[in-house]
Design a protein around this motif. Structure first.
Motif, PDB file in Angstrom:
ATOM      1  N   UNK A  81     -34.513   2.960   4.888  1.00  0.00           N
ATOM      2  CA  UNK A  81     -33.061   2.784   4.873  1.00  0.00           C
ATOM      3  C   UNK A  81     -32.531   2.999   3.465  1.00  0.00           C
ATOM      4  N   UNK A  82     -31.390   3.635   3.358  1.00  0.00           N
ATOM      5  CA  UNK A  82     -30.770   3.799   2.044  1.00  0.00           C
ATOM      6  C   UNK A  82     -30.149   2.473   1.601  1.00  0.00           C
ATOM      7  N   UNK A  83     -29.942   2.337   0.304  1.00  0.00           N
ATOM      8  CA  UNK A  83     -29.310   1.121  -0.217  1.00  0.00           C
ATOM      9  C   UNK A  83     -27.901   0.976   0.348  1.00  0.00           C
ATOM     10  N   UNK A  84     -27.212   2.090   0.530  1.00  0.00           N
ATOM     11  CA  UNK A  84     -25.856   2.040   1.085  1.00  0.00           C
ATOM     12  C   UNK A  84     -25.878   1.519   2.511  1.00  0.00           C
ATOM     13  N   UNK A  85     -26.862   1.973   3.279  1.00  0.00           N
ATOM     14  CA  UNK A  85     -26.944   1.540   4.675  1.00  0.00           C
ATOM     15  C   UNK A  85     -27.198   0.030   4.754  1.00  0.00           C
ATOM     16  N   UNK A  86     -28.106  -0.482   3.913  1.00  0.00           N
ATOM     17  CA  UNK A  86     -28.366  -1.922   3.888  1.00  0.00           C
ATOM     18  C   UNK A  86     -27.102  -2.683   3.520  1.00  0.00           C
ATOM     19  N   UNK A  87     -26.357  -2.150   2.556  1.00  0.00           N
ATOM     20  CA  UNK A  87     -25.133  -2.815   2.125  1.00  0.00           C
ATOM     21  C   UNK A  87     -24.090  -2.799   3.231  1.00  0.00           C
ATOM     22  N   UNK A  88     -24.008  -1.687   3.959  1.00  0.00           N
ATOM     23  CA  UNK A  88     -23.053  -1.599   5.064  1.00  0.00           C
ATOM     24  C   UNK A  88     -23.352  -2.636   6.138  1.00  0.00           C
ATOM     25  N   UNK A  89     -24.634  -2.766   6.491  1.00  0.00           N
ATOM     26  CA  UNK A  89     -25.009  -3.714   7.542  1.00  0.00           C
ATOM     27  C   UNK A  89     -24.771  -5.144   7.089  1.00  0.00           C
ATOM     28  N   UNK A  90     -25.293  -5.493   5.915  1.00  0.00           N
ATOM     29  CA  UNK A  90     -25.170  -6.868   5.457  1.00  0.00           C
ATOM     30  C   UNK A  90     -23.742  -7.170   5.008  1.00  0.00           C
ATOM     31  N   UNK A  91     -23.033  -6.140   4.531  1.00  0.00           N
ATOM     32  CA  UNK A  91     -21.640  -6.346   4.136  1.00  0.00           C
ATOM     33  C   UNK A  91     -20.778  -6.776   5.304  1.00  0.00           C
ATOM     34  N   UNK A  92     -21.058  -6.235   6.473  1.00  0.00           N
ATOM     35  CA  UNK A  92     -20.317  -6.636   7.675  1.00  0.00           C
ATOM     36  C   UNK A  92     -20.464  -8.131   7.914  1.00  0.00           C
TER      37      UNK A  92
END
Length: 201
Positions: free
Chosen positions: A180-191
């Motif tokens: 997973x990209x760092x952006x993808x992790x941030x998108x998921x956890x950011x939600x």
């Protein structure tokens, strides 16, 4: 090295007969020697047997037919792979429907089992919100229940029915997070953090 007074005990995979029995439990076919050759490449690990069987069982052209699946999946090649478990998990997750892949990623981001209620909130929240965060779930008519059943059937997630929570095997979590990209992790956890918990930006 083992500490004084202790000894290392390495868990081995299943026996060949048990590996074949497990494969047949999922309803999948295949020639004995072809299957055993594949199983040996990942030391008859039951998790990987389940995951590959789940992929074969969900093959649209010929469900459960290993020979047809291999012929139609020439890129699935276990020969001379440095770490077969990583290769299999990366290959399988990349071939998931986008909705299922994003749901699997969401479960993997959490370090503890995820209650169904939380997944339901995240699923619904991403449909209604209008924010800068990327939607963790693709807008398709696939229901949350259908996506969870599919991932469970493929051996990628586990459902504790008594507690009604979903979790993943450490091997699956590690590999999914690695690709997973760092952006993808941030998108998921950011939600979860910014929109559900209410942490200010």
């Amino acid at each position: 090295d083992p500490l004084p007074g202790s000894a290392a005990h390495y868990l081995k995979g299943l026996s060949e007969n048990d590996s074949l029995d497990l494969w047949r439990e999922f309803g999948c076919t295949g020639k004995r020697e072809d299957l055993l050759q594949m199983f040996r490449s990942f030391d008859n690990h039951p998790l990987l047997i389940h995951i590959v069987a789940g992929e074969v069982a969900n093959f649209p052209k010929a469900p459960f037919d290993f020979e047809r699946w291999r012929k139609n999946t020439p890129k699935f090649d276990l020969i001379e792979k440095p770490k077969v478990s990583d290769y299999i998990l990366e290959f399988i997750t990349k071939h998931l429907a986008k909705t299922e892949r994003r749901l699997l990623q969401t479960v993997c981001v959490f370090s503890s089992p995820v209650p169904f209620e939380l997944l339901e909130i995240l699923w619904d929240k991403t449909k209604e919100r209008k924010s800068v965060w990327e939607n963790p779930f693709e807008q398709k008519p696939l229901s949350l229940e259908s996506a969870l059943r599919s991932l469970e059937g493929r051996g990628l997630i586990a459902w504790d029915r008594n507690a009604n929570v979903y979790d993943v095997h450490p091997i699956v979590r590690g590999r999914v997070l690695n690709i997973m990209s760092a952006k993808r992790k941030f998108d998921v956890f950011g939600t979860f953090v910014f929109e559900l918990v209410g942490v200010p930006m």
